[in-house]
Design an enzyme around this catalytic site. Structure first.
Site, short mmCIF file in Angstrom:
data_model
loop_
_atom_site.label_atom_id
_atom_site.label_comp_id
_atom_site.label_asym_id
_atom_site.label_seq_id
_atom_site.Cartn_x
_atom_site.Cartn_y
_atom_site.Cartn_z
N LYS A 1 -19.49 -49.50 22.81
CA LYS A 1 -19.45 -48.22 23.54
C LYS A 1 -18.03 -47.68 23.64
CE LYS A 1 -21.11 -49.33 27.59
NZ LYS A 1 -21.34 -50.77 27.44
N ARG B 1 -24.63 -47.16 35.32
CA ARG B 1 -25.08 -48.52 34.97
C ARG B 1 -26.41 -48.83 35.66
NH1 ARG B 1 -20.40 -50.34 32.53
NH2 ARG B 1 -20.15 -52.57 32.40
N ARG C 1 -13.01 -60.08 20.70
CA ARG C 1 -12.45 -58.82 21.20
C ARG C 1 -11.04 -59.04 21.74
NH1 ARG C 1 -15.76 -54.73 24.90
NH2 ARG C 1 -16.03 -56.45 26.36
N ARG D 1 -10.08 -60.13 27.33
CA ARG D 1 -10.49 -59.79 28.69
C ARG D 1 -11.00 -61.03 29.40
NH1 ARG D 1 -14.16 -54.46 28.52
NH2 ARG D 1 -15.30 -55.67 30.06
N ARG E 1 -23.15 -61.01 32.17
CA ARG E 1 -23.10 -59.55 31.99
C ARG E 1 -24.31 -59.07 31.19
NH1 ARG E 1 -17.50 -58.59 29.43
NH2 ARG E 1 -17.96 -56.38 29.70
P1 AMP Z 1 -17.00 -52.42 31.03
O1 AMP Z 1 -15.58 -52.28 30.61
O2 AMP Z 1 -17.76 -51.12 30.97
O3 AMP Z 1 -17.72 -53.53 30.28
O4 AMP Z 1 -17.01 -52.84 32.59
C1 AMP Z 1 -16.39 -54.04 33.01
C2 AMP Z 1 -16.87 -54.41 34.40
O5 AMP Z 1 -16.55 -53.36 35.34
C3 AMP Z 1 -18.38 -54.61 34.53
O6 AMP Z 1 -18.82 -55.90 34.15
C4 AMP Z 1 -18.58 -54.34 36.03
O7 AMP Z 1 -18.15 -55.47 36.78
C5 AMP Z 1 -17.59 -53.21 36.29
N1 AMP Z 1 -18.20 -51.87 36.10
C6 AMP Z 1 -17.86 -50.93 35.17
N2 AMP Z 1 -18.60 -49.82 35.30
C7 AMP Z 1 -19.45 -50.06 36.33
C8 AMP Z 1 -20.49 -49.31 36.96
N3 AMP Z 1 -20.83 -48.07 36.53
N4 AMP Z 1 -21.16 -49.87 38.01
C9 AMP Z 1 -20.84 -51.11 38.45
N5 AMP Z 1 -19.89 -51.88 37.91
C10 AMP Z 1 -19.19 -51.37 36.86
#
Ligand code: AMP
Length: 208
Positions: A13, A88, A123, A155, A166
């Site tokens: 994404k 989400r 990654r 990360r 996740r």
């Molecule tokens: P991402 O970089 O999109 O994979 O997000 C990394 C982490 O940030 C996720 O595993 C969640 O802990 C948190 N996170 C990001 N976006 C959201 C969201 N819209 N709602 C809740 N937690 C989020």
């Protein structure tokens, strides 16, 4: 044009959002990036979000909504934006509508779980926001960011056990968004495996 990108963690994404944003000349709003920056800077939001991000859990809606509103107040979304990682949950999708940020389309990038675990192990990320993969999208010099020259890292939440959590959270709480946007006639799904450039073309075709 406001677009939502859906897909499991590690589905690409973030990478595709940046490519699409260049084509459409709109900013990417990534709640994951906003939260990671807040955690680095130890802001109030960062302190409240950290334990959830580290554990691979969703950050409570109220905290993410606050982070999103702060970002959108920047005013550069007047011509639209690409939302990466928000919504989400269905509650968050409804919140977007309440904020009058109604996406025209939701693009879902489909990648099998088995591919995701391999992808996330490779990654590499930079504090500037650039994302690489040691096999499918390597930087020109190993371990160094092409964009800003800083050292790349993994990360913390890309550890295998956190990735599995996740993915579980994705299937339970985020995947139902596909049904939500389908019911609103806004869902377009694309195959997210293969060459990054080809996936980008599939996404652009899905917009046509
Ligand atoms: P991402 O970089 O999109 O994979 O997000 C990394 C982490 O940030 C996720 O595993 C969640 O802990 C948190 N996170 C990001 N976006 C959201 C969201 N819209 N709602 C809740 N937690 C989020």
């Amino acid at each position: 044009m406001i677009l939502v990108l859906l897909g499991a963690p590690g589905s690409g994404k973030g990478t595709q959002a940046v490519m699409l944003a260049k084509t459409l000349s709109v900013p990417v709003i990534s709640t994951g990036d906003i939260l990671r920056q807040a955690i680095r800077e130890q802001t109030d939001i960062g302190k409240r979000a950290k334990e959830y991000v580290d554990a691979g859990k969703l950050v409570p809606d109220g905290i993410v909504a606050e982070a999103l509103k702060g970002r959108i107040a920047g005013g550069d979304c007047r011509n639209g934006c690409i939302l990466d990682g928000f919504p989400r949950t269905i509650v968050q999708a409804e919140l977007l509508e309440e904020l009058d940020i109604s996406p025209e389309l939701a693009l879902s990038i489909e990648v099998p779980d088995s591919d995701i675990e391999t992808r996330m192990a490779g990654r590499r990320v930079c504090a500037c926001g650039a994302v690489f993969h040691i096999e499918s999208n390597p930087p020109a010099a190993e371990g160094i960011c092409d964009r800003c020259g800083a050292a790349l890292t993994s990360r913390a939440d890309d550890r295998p056990e956190t990735v599995r959590e996740r993915l579980r959270v994705y299937h339970e709480q985020s995947e139902p968004l596909k049904g939500y946007y389908e019911r609103h006639g806004k869902l377009r799904s694309v195959v997210g495996t293969g060459d990054i450039g080809e996936i980008s073309v599939r996404l652009q075709n899905a917009l046509a």
